[in-house]
Write an enzyme that holds these catalytic residues in place. Sequence first.
Site, PDB file in Angstrom:
ATOM      1  N   ALA A  21      31.090  18.170  -5.779  1.00  0.00           N
ATOM      2  CA  ALA A  21      32.186  17.617  -5.335  1.00  0.00           C
ATOM      3  C   ALA A  21      33.489  18.116  -4.943  1.00  0.00           C
ATOM      4  O   ALA A  21      33.885  17.711  -3.505  1.00  0.00           O
ATOM      5  CB  ALA A  21      32.483  16.217  -5.775  1.00  0.00           C
TER       6      ALA A  21
ATOM      7  N   LYS B 147      32.356  31.769 -12.251  1.00  0.00           N
ATOM      8  CA  LYS B 147      31.102  31.065 -10.724  1.00  0.00           C
ATOM      9  C   LYS B 147      31.902  31.548  -9.886  1.00  0.00           C
ATOM     10  O   LYS B 147      31.332  30.848  -8.486  1.00  0.00           O
ATOM     11  CB  LYS B 147      31.183  29.589 -10.967  1.00  0.00           C
ATOM     12  CG  LYS B 147      30.423  29.429 -12.212  1.00  0.00           C
ATOM     13  CD  LYS B 147      28.872  27.509 -11.954  1.00  0.00           C
ATOM     14  CE  LYS B 147      28.320  27.727 -13.425  1.00  0.00           C
ATOM     15  NZ  LYS B 147      28.676  26.489 -13.280  1.00  0.00           N
ATOM     16  N   ARG B 148      33.434  31.717  -9.469  1.00  0.00           N
ATOM     17  CA  ARG B 148      34.126  32.100  -8.618  1.00  0.00           C
ATOM     18  C   ARG B 148      34.893  33.440  -9.128  1.00  0.00           C
ATOM     19  O   ARG B 148      34.381  33.889  -9.058  1.00  0.00           O
ATOM     20  CB  ARG B 148      34.765  30.522  -7.592  1.00  0.00           C
ATOM     21  CG  ARG B 148      33.677  30.193  -7.629  1.00  0.00           C
ATOM     22  CD  ARG B 148      34.792  28.603  -6.449  1.00  0.00           C
ATOM     23  NE  ARG B 148      33.394  28.050  -6.214  1.00  0.00           N
ATOM     24  CZ  ARG B 148      33.093  27.142  -6.038  1.00  0.00           C
ATOM     25  NH1 ARG B 148      32.605  26.504  -7.591  1.00  0.00           N
ATOM     26  NH2 ARG B 148      31.748  26.162  -5.119  1.00  0.00           N
TER      27      ARG B 148
ATOM     28  N   LYS C 155      24.691  15.742  -8.877  1.00  0.00           N
ATOM     29  CA  LYS C 155      25.527  15.703  -8.193  1.00  0.00           C
ATOM     30  C   LYS C 155      26.378  14.464  -7.778  1.00  0.00           C
ATOM     31  O   LYS C 155      25.612  14.259  -6.607  1.00  0.00           O
ATOM     32  CB  LYS C 155      26.145  16.820  -8.023  1.00  0.00           C
ATOM     33  CG  LYS C 155      26.155  17.618  -8.364  1.00  0.00           C
ATOM     34  CD  LYS C 155      27.418  18.772  -9.628  1.00  0.00           C
ATOM     35  CE  LYS C 155      26.735  19.732 -10.605  1.00  0.00           C
ATOM     36  NZ  LYS C 155      27.191  20.361 -11.494  1.00  0.00           N
TER      37      LYS C 155
ATOM     38  N   ASN D 176      32.215  16.671 -11.344  1.00  0.00           N
ATOM     39  CA  ASN D 176      32.983  16.621 -10.962  1.00  0.00           C
ATOM     40  C   ASN D 176      34.484  17.593 -10.771  1.00  0.00           C
ATOM     41  O   ASN D 176      34.849  17.930  -9.763  1.00  0.00           O
ATOM     42  CB  ASN D 176      33.036  18.462  -9.823  1.00  0.00           C
ATOM     43  CG  ASN D 176      31.711  19.109 -10.734  1.00  0.00           C
ATOM     44  OD1 ASN D 176      30.608  18.722  -9.927  1.00  0.00           O
ATOM     45  ND2 ASN D 176      31.453  19.755 -11.435  1.00  0.00           N
TER      46      ASN D 176
ATOM     47  N   HIS E  51      27.698  23.442 -21.677  1.00  0.00           N
ATOM     48  CA  HIS E  51      28.023  23.768 -20.245  1.00  0.00           C
ATOM     49  C   HIS E  51      27.116  25.123 -20.032  1.00  0.00           C
ATOM     50  O   HIS E  51      27.835  25.929 -20.621  1.00  0.00           O
ATOM     51  CB  HIS E  51      29.517  23.732 -19.866  1.00  0.00           C
ATOM     52  CG  HIS E  51      29.388  24.194 -18.239  1.00  0.00           C
ATOM     53  ND1 HIS E  51      29.978  24.784 -18.004  1.00  0.00           N
ATOM     54  CD2 HIS E  51      28.781  23.847 -16.812  1.00  0.00           C
ATOM     55  CE1 HIS E  51      29.721  25.414 -16.940  1.00  0.00           C
ATOM     56  NE2 HIS E  51      28.949  24.643 -16.035  1.00  0.00           N
TER      57      HIS E  51
END
Length: 383
Positions: A25, A60-61, A175, A206, A306
């Site tokens: 999202a 992740k980024r 999601k 999210n 997570h």
Amino acid sequence: MPTDTISAIKLSLAWVPLATPISDAKVFTGRQKPLTRVAMLFAEIETADGHTGLGFSYSKRAGGPGMYAHAREVADSLIGENPADIGRLWNKLVWAGASVGRSGLSTQAIAAIDIALWDLKAKRAGLPLGRLLGAWRDGVPSYNTSGGFLSSPLPEVLDNVEASIASGIGGIKIKVGHPDPKVDLTRLEAVANQIDGRVALMVDANQQWDRPTALRMCRAMEQYGLVWIEEPLDAYDIEGHAALAAAIDTPIASGEMLVSAAEHFAMIDARAVDFIQPDAARVGGITQFQRVTARAEQAGLMMAPHFAMEIHVHVSAAYPLGTWVEHFDWLDPLFNERQILEGGKMMLSTRPGLGVTLSDQARAWTEASCRIDAKGCTDHTHG
């Protein structure tokens, strides 16, 4: 008896490419770009007596190179130390870089080292890490997330549901949080029908709903008997989460974006969630993760860590109350071993420590590495 000491620490930064860019999202609301790769920080510890430990953290980024740089700066403070003194060593590491804070990127950097110390300790004991921590179970209920991203067309998601169930998974998470709520409800209805009660079902927004939207959407989803609705609000809106949790029957889950034990304490103490979702790599390692789980157990909360199943299957096995572990296959190429699913559960490995070793592919994807010992830091170049 002579005391073993840490003789060297190798740090590595690697990038794991994703076969297909994925979007949740946050992408559909314009806050992020599609995810194409995951940055991995590995820590490999060696002792004078020949023992070794492996740990990792990730981003992740943005942030991977920063984590590597921070770990490289503070790791030398552990040379010559007793690797068994994990709590004291965590404190030493965090204070070595305290001017940039004791949470966030700095503690995510030292998480890899902390996890490596726990892996080493369990290997020395000849035990899987979950057993060292005091396992309550041999297997942890496991759910799949990677097959249900918003970027995947609905027919593909339904195919992924079948593949996951066939693999032995115990739950499916999809999601939600699309700007058009009809898209969410259509996809949820289709997935619920496809599952037809065979496994559990969860959703994850999210953090993309405001308070009125979250209440409206959560109420619309009550009919599906979801195990939880994840991150319906901004991760730091503790008051909003608490009000939402009190207003609906479906359990609320959150916590993966929190980057310190103290932030989790605030959420737990406010009764803002039914499932707390700490991430060992984000809160600073297993040492801090255990502080979170002690508080969560006291509050009677369920837990669903997570990502990073290679770590979280162990800490979940050692949690006394209800818990799930998230199945992601993204990191599989990094390790020579695989996590085993049986009867809806991820089984606790019988191998000592975390039970994983780095693959040749992990070495091939390495961008930067250094070895730190009593002589200093030696950087290695990678083509």
